[in-house]
Design a protein around this motif. Structure first.
Motif, PDB file in Angstrom:
ATOM      1  N   PRO A 150      35.945  35.992  41.757  1.00 22.50           N
ATOM      2  CA  PRO A 150      35.581  36.588  43.500  1.00 22.50           C
ATOM      3  C   PRO A 150      36.881  35.994  44.067  1.00 22.50           C
ATOM      4  CG  PRO A 150      33.507  36.169  42.580  1.00 22.50           C
ATOM      5  CD  PRO A 150      34.713  35.758  40.967  1.00 22.50           C
ATOM      6  N   SER A 151      36.459  34.649  43.896  1.00 25.12           N
ATOM      7  CA  SER A 151      37.673  34.067  44.603  1.00 25.12           C
ATOM      8  C   SER A 151      39.482  34.638  44.739  1.00 25.12           C
ATOM      9  CB  SER A 151      37.308  32.306  44.478  1.00 25.12           C
ATOM     10  OG  SER A 151      37.750  32.108  43.379  1.00 25.12           O
ATOM     11  N   ASN A 152      39.592  34.677  43.560  1.00 21.68           N
ATOM     12  CA  ASN A 152      41.138  35.227  43.334  1.00 21.68           C
ATOM     13  C   ASN A 152      41.437  36.684  44.031  1.00 21.68           C
ATOM     14  OD1 ASN A 152      43.910  34.894  41.799  1.00 21.68           O
ATOM     15  ND2 ASN A 152      42.771  36.777  40.412  1.00 21.68           N
ATOM     16  N   CYS A 153      39.831  37.498  44.135  1.00 23.46           N
ATOM     17  CA  CYS A 153      39.703  38.445  44.190  1.00 23.46           C
ATOM     18  C   CYS A 153      40.094  38.760  45.785  1.00 23.46           C
ATOM     19  CB  CYS A 153      38.841  39.710  44.076  1.00 23.46           C
ATOM     20  SG  CYS A 153      38.471  40.966  44.487  1.00 23.46           S
ATOM     21  N   LEU A 154      39.977  37.911  46.395  1.00 28.08           N
ATOM     22  CA  LEU A 154      39.404  37.489  47.772  1.00 28.08           C
ATOM     23  C   LEU A 154      41.647  37.546  47.676  1.00 28.08           C
ATOM     24  CD1 LEU A 154      36.393  36.888  48.645  1.00 28.08           C
ATOM     25  CD2 LEU A 154      37.356  38.527  49.654  1.00 28.08           C
ATOM     26  N   LEU A 155      41.426  36.532  47.680  1.00 22.70           N
ATOM     27  CA  LEU A 155      43.337  35.780  47.504  1.00 22.70           C
ATOM     28  C   LEU A 155      43.898  37.062  47.238  1.00 22.70           C
ATOM     29  CD1 LEU A 155      44.670  33.431  48.507  1.00 22.70           C
ATOM     30  CD2 LEU A 155      44.980  32.965  45.779  1.00 22.70           C
ATOM     31  N   CYS A 204      39.501  47.007  36.931  1.00 22.07           N
ATOM     32  CA  CYS A 204      38.810  47.167  37.778  1.00 22.07           C
ATOM     33  C   CYS A 204      37.651  46.163  37.697  1.00 22.07           C
ATOM     34  CB  CYS A 204      38.070  48.458  37.727  1.00 22.07           C
ATOM     35  SG  CYS A 204      38.854  49.819  38.415  1.00 22.07           S
ATOM     36  N   ASN A 205      37.993  44.668  37.117  1.00 22.96           N
ATOM     37  CA  ASN A 205      36.995  44.400  36.778  1.00 22.96           C
ATOM     38  C   ASN A 205      37.497  43.156  37.881  1.00 22.96           C
ATOM     39  OD1 ASN A 205      36.278  44.534  33.173  1.00 22.96           O
ATOM     40  ND2 ASN A 205      35.548  44.549  35.134  1.00 22.96           N
ATOM     41  N   CYS A 206      37.750  43.378  38.922  1.00 24.04           N
ATOM     42  CA  CYS A 206      38.232  42.236  39.604  1.00 24.04           C
ATOM     43  C   CYS A 206      36.884  41.259  40.681  1.00 24.04           C
ATOM     44  CB  CYS A 206      38.873  42.953  41.370  1.00 24.04           C
ATOM     45  SG  CYS A 206      40.528  43.636  40.830  1.00 24.04           S
ATOM     46  N   SER A 222      46.256  44.822  39.610  1.00 25.77           N
ATOM     47  CA  SER A 222      46.625  44.185  38.135  1.00 25.77           C
ATOM     48  C   SER A 222      46.487  43.055  38.186  1.00 25.77           C
ATOM     49  CB  SER A 222      48.109  45.305  37.870  1.00 25.77           C
ATOM     50  OG  SER A 222      48.807  45.905  39.256  1.00 25.77           O
ATOM     51  N   LEU A 223      47.079  42.519  39.381  1.00 28.61           N
ATOM     52  CA  LEU A 223      47.148  41.096  39.845  1.00 28.61           C
ATOM     53  C   LEU A 223      45.515  40.233  39.112  1.00 28.61           C
ATOM     54  CD1 LEU A 223      50.047  41.031  42.800  1.00 28.61           C
ATOM     55  CD2 LEU A 223      50.696  40.326  40.524  1.00 28.61           C
ATOM     56  N   CYS A 224      44.963  40.954  39.746  1.00 35.03           N
ATOM     57  CA  CYS A 224      43.672  40.124  39.371  1.00 35.03           C
ATOM     58  C   CYS A 224      43.447  39.877  38.236  1.00 35.03           C
ATOM     59  CB  CYS A 224      42.298  40.809  39.850  1.00 35.03           C
ATOM     60  SG  CYS A 224      42.049  40.885  42.079  1.00 35.03           S
TER      61      CYS A 224
END
Length: 157
Positions: free
Chosen positions: A36-41, A30-32, A115-117
């Motif tokens: 932050p940029s990868n989380c949004l993408l 849960c540390n997405c 999971s991807l993040c």
């Protein structure tokens, strides 16, 4: 010397000691927002993040674009979680990580974005930048005198 699929040579030098305990994930599921940029993408286009991860895990044998398209197609027929789970298992095997918080396919089924993040961050924290692609990472490691961070000693030819 060890070589990649296209004959590019990189030294047999171990990467610098990791600041993360061996056999544990470096960040939580849960540390997405650690990235932050990868989380949004990933929220808006998980196929790009998946493609980047898969290209690194496949050592450049399949491009980011092809892997992203496969993931997109699998997601539209309801099997993206299965395909994602396969690559999560592959990442865990390469980095000797535990299957937590539950089975790989179930993590992808319940929250593919988280999971991807996490998988993307794990690769970055171990010295591979998925946004660069496999070949650019190999060139970076060569310049820095390092080998891929997930090649176990005795496993290279």
């Amino acid at each position: 010397m060890s070589s990649s699929k296209e004959g590019t040579e990189y030294p047999k030098v171990a990467p610098p000691p990791s600041q993360f305990p061996e056999g544990q994930w470096s960040t939580g599921i849960c540390n997405c927002f650690d990235d932050p940029s990868n989380c949004l993408l990933t929220c808006f286009c998980p196929c790009i993040t998946f493609g980047r991860i898969a290209e690194i895990l496949d050592r450049g044998n399949t491009s980011c674009g092809i892997q992203g398209l496969i993931y997109y197609a699998m997601s539209h027929i309801g099997c993206g979680w299965l395909y994602g789970g396969i690559y999560r298992s592959k990442l865990r095997g390469l980095l000797s990580l535990p299957e937590t918080p539950c089975a790989d396919w179930l993590v992808h089924c319940c929250c593919c974005v988280c999971s991807l993040c996490q998988e993307y961050r794990e690769l970055k924290n171990h010295g591979a930048d998925p946004s660069l692609g496999w070949q650019a990472n190999v060139e970076k490691w060569s310049r820095e005198g390092l080998s891929p961070p997930f090649v176990a000693s005795g496993m290279d030819r």
